[in-house]
Design a protein around this motif. Sequence first.
Motif, PDB file in Angstrom:
ATOM      1  N   MET A   1       3.751  18.018  -9.214  1.00  0.00           N
ATOM      2  CA  MET A   1       4.115  16.713  -8.687  1.00  0.00           C
ATOM      3  C   MET A   1       5.001  16.015  -9.728  1.00  0.00           C
ATOM      4  O   MET A   1       4.685  16.011 -10.898  1.00  0.00           O
ATOM      5  N   THR A   2       6.107  15.446  -9.277  1.00  0.00           N
ATOM      6  CA  THR A   2       6.995  14.720 -10.184  1.00  0.00           C
ATOM      7  C   THR A   2       6.573  13.264 -10.240  1.00  0.00           C
ATOM      8  O   THR A   2       5.725  12.806  -9.461  1.00  0.00           O
ATOM      9  N   ASP A   3       7.190  12.527 -11.153  1.00  0.00           N
ATOM     10  CA  ASP A   3       6.900  11.093 -11.264  1.00  0.00           C
ATOM     11  C   ASP A   3       7.281  10.346  -9.993  1.00  0.00           C
ATOM     12  O   ASP A   3       6.727   9.292  -9.700  1.00  0.00           O
ATOM     13  N   ALA A   4       8.230  10.881  -9.234  1.00  0.00           N
ATOM     14  CA  ALA A   4       8.694  10.220  -8.009  1.00  0.00           C
ATOM     15  C   ALA A   4       7.785  10.500  -6.814  1.00  0.00           C
ATOM     16  O   ALA A   4       7.856   9.789  -5.805  1.00  0.00           O
ATOM     17  N   THR A   5       6.919  11.502  -6.905  1.00  0.00           N
ATOM     18  CA  THR A   5       6.105  11.896  -5.750  1.00  0.00           C
ATOM     19  C   THR A   5       5.220  10.768  -5.229  1.00  0.00           C
ATOM     20  O   THR A   5       5.219  10.519  -4.020  1.00  0.00           O
TER      21      THR A   5
ATOM     22  N   ALA B   1      -5.592   7.357   1.635  1.00  0.00           N
ATOM     23  CA  ALA B   1      -6.982   7.561   1.262  1.00  0.00           C
ATOM     24  C   ALA B   1      -7.199   7.320  -0.224  1.00  0.00           C
ATOM     25  O   ALA B   1      -8.320   7.380  -0.715  1.00  0.00           O
ATOM     26  N   GLY B   2      -6.122   7.050  -0.963  1.00  0.00           N
ATOM     27  CA  GLY B   2      -6.251   6.778  -2.386  1.00  0.00           C
ATOM     28  C   GLY B   2      -6.291   8.032  -3.234  1.00  0.00           C
ATOM     29  O   GLY B   2      -6.543   7.961  -4.432  1.00  0.00           O
ATOM     30  N   VAL B   3      -6.048   9.182  -2.632  1.00  0.00           N
ATOM     31  CA  VAL B   3      -6.136  10.430  -3.365  1.00  0.00           C
ATOM     32  C   VAL B   3      -5.021  10.531  -4.408  1.00  0.00           C
ATOM     33  O   VAL B   3      -5.212  11.119  -5.460  1.00  0.00           O
ATOM     34  N   THR B   4      -3.881   9.948  -4.122  1.00  0.00           N
ATOM     35  CA  THR B   4      -2.739  10.094  -5.031  1.00  0.00           C
ATOM     36  C   THR B   4      -2.705   9.030  -6.107  1.00  0.00           C
ATOM     37  O   THR B   4      -1.839   9.067  -6.958  1.00  0.00           O
ATOM     38  N   THR B   5      -3.611   8.090  -6.099  1.00  0.00           N
ATOM     39  CA  THR B   5      -3.551   7.014  -7.109  1.00  0.00           C
ATOM     40  C   THR B   5      -4.412   7.320  -8.284  1.00  0.00           C
ATOM     41  O   THR B   5      -5.242   8.160  -8.298  1.00  0.00           O
TER      42      THR B   5
ATOM     43  N   LEU C   1       7.350   8.355  -3.287  1.00  0.00           N
ATOM     44  CA  LEU C   1       7.821   8.935  -2.031  1.00  0.00           C
ATOM     45  C   LEU C   1       6.698   8.961  -0.994  1.00  0.00           C
ATOM     46  O   LEU C   1       6.910   8.616   0.165  1.00  0.00           O
ATOM     47  N   LEU C   2       5.504   9.346  -1.417  1.00  0.00           N
ATOM     48  CA  LEU C   2       4.372   9.364  -0.491  1.00  0.00           C
ATOM     49  C   LEU C   2       4.040   7.963   0.001  1.00  0.00           C
ATOM     50  O   LEU C   2       3.729   7.769   1.180  1.00  0.00           O
ATOM     51  N   ALA C   3       4.097   6.977  -0.876  1.00  0.00           N
ATOM     52  CA  ALA C   3       3.852   5.589  -0.468  1.00  0.00           C
ATOM     53  C   ALA C   3       4.904   5.139   0.545  1.00  0.00           C
ATOM     54  O   ALA C   3       4.576   4.479   1.537  1.00  0.00           O
ATOM     55  N   TYR C   4       6.169   5.518   0.314  1.00  0.00           N
ATOM     56  CA  TYR C   4       7.243   5.178   1.254  1.00  0.00           C
ATOM     57  C   TYR C   4       6.984   5.818   2.615  1.00  0.00           C
ATOM     58  O   TYR C   4       7.086   5.159   3.655  1.00  0.00           O
ATOM     59  N   LEU C   5       6.666   7.121   2.616  1.00  0.00           N
ATOM     60  CA  LEU C   5       6.395   7.814   3.878  1.00  0.00           C
ATOM     61  C   LEU C   5       5.190   7.206   4.588  1.00  0.00           C
ATOM     62  O   LEU C   5       5.192   7.050   5.810  1.00  0.00           O
ATOM     63  N   SER C   6       4.177   6.835   3.824  1.00  0.00           N
ATOM     64  CA  SER C   6       2.982   6.219   4.411  1.00  0.00           C
ATOM     65  C   SER C   6       3.325   4.882   5.071  1.00  0.00           C
ATOM     66  O   SER C   6       2.894   4.609   6.193  1.00  0.00           O
TER      67      SER C   6
END
Length: 92
Positions: free
Chosen positions: A1-5, A88-92, A8-13
């Motif tokens: 996972m890059t720093d931008a991931t 779901a907060g998994v990426t934070t 990007l996921l927040a944007y898509l969400s």
Amino acid sequence: MTDATPALLAYLSRWLDESQGDRDAEAVLWGRVAKVSEEAGEAIAALVGATGQNPRMRPLWGNTHSYDDVVDELLDVAITAMTAAEPAGVTT
């Protein structure tokens, strides 16, 4: 996972949420997680089609999918899973 991931996921969400109106957040999450299963089923269907495993279809059309189709469906699974994980907060 890059720093931008995560961004990007927040944007898509947020983009997906725009189409949800005032639906309950838990219902939206259930829908996103269920969508992962649907996409996984499509990946399996593409693999069955690419390998000619469906004897009912093979005599009529041969292989109905390519391995590129399998890869495309697997990428759909990955993106769908990541966007389901974001709220779901998994990426934070």
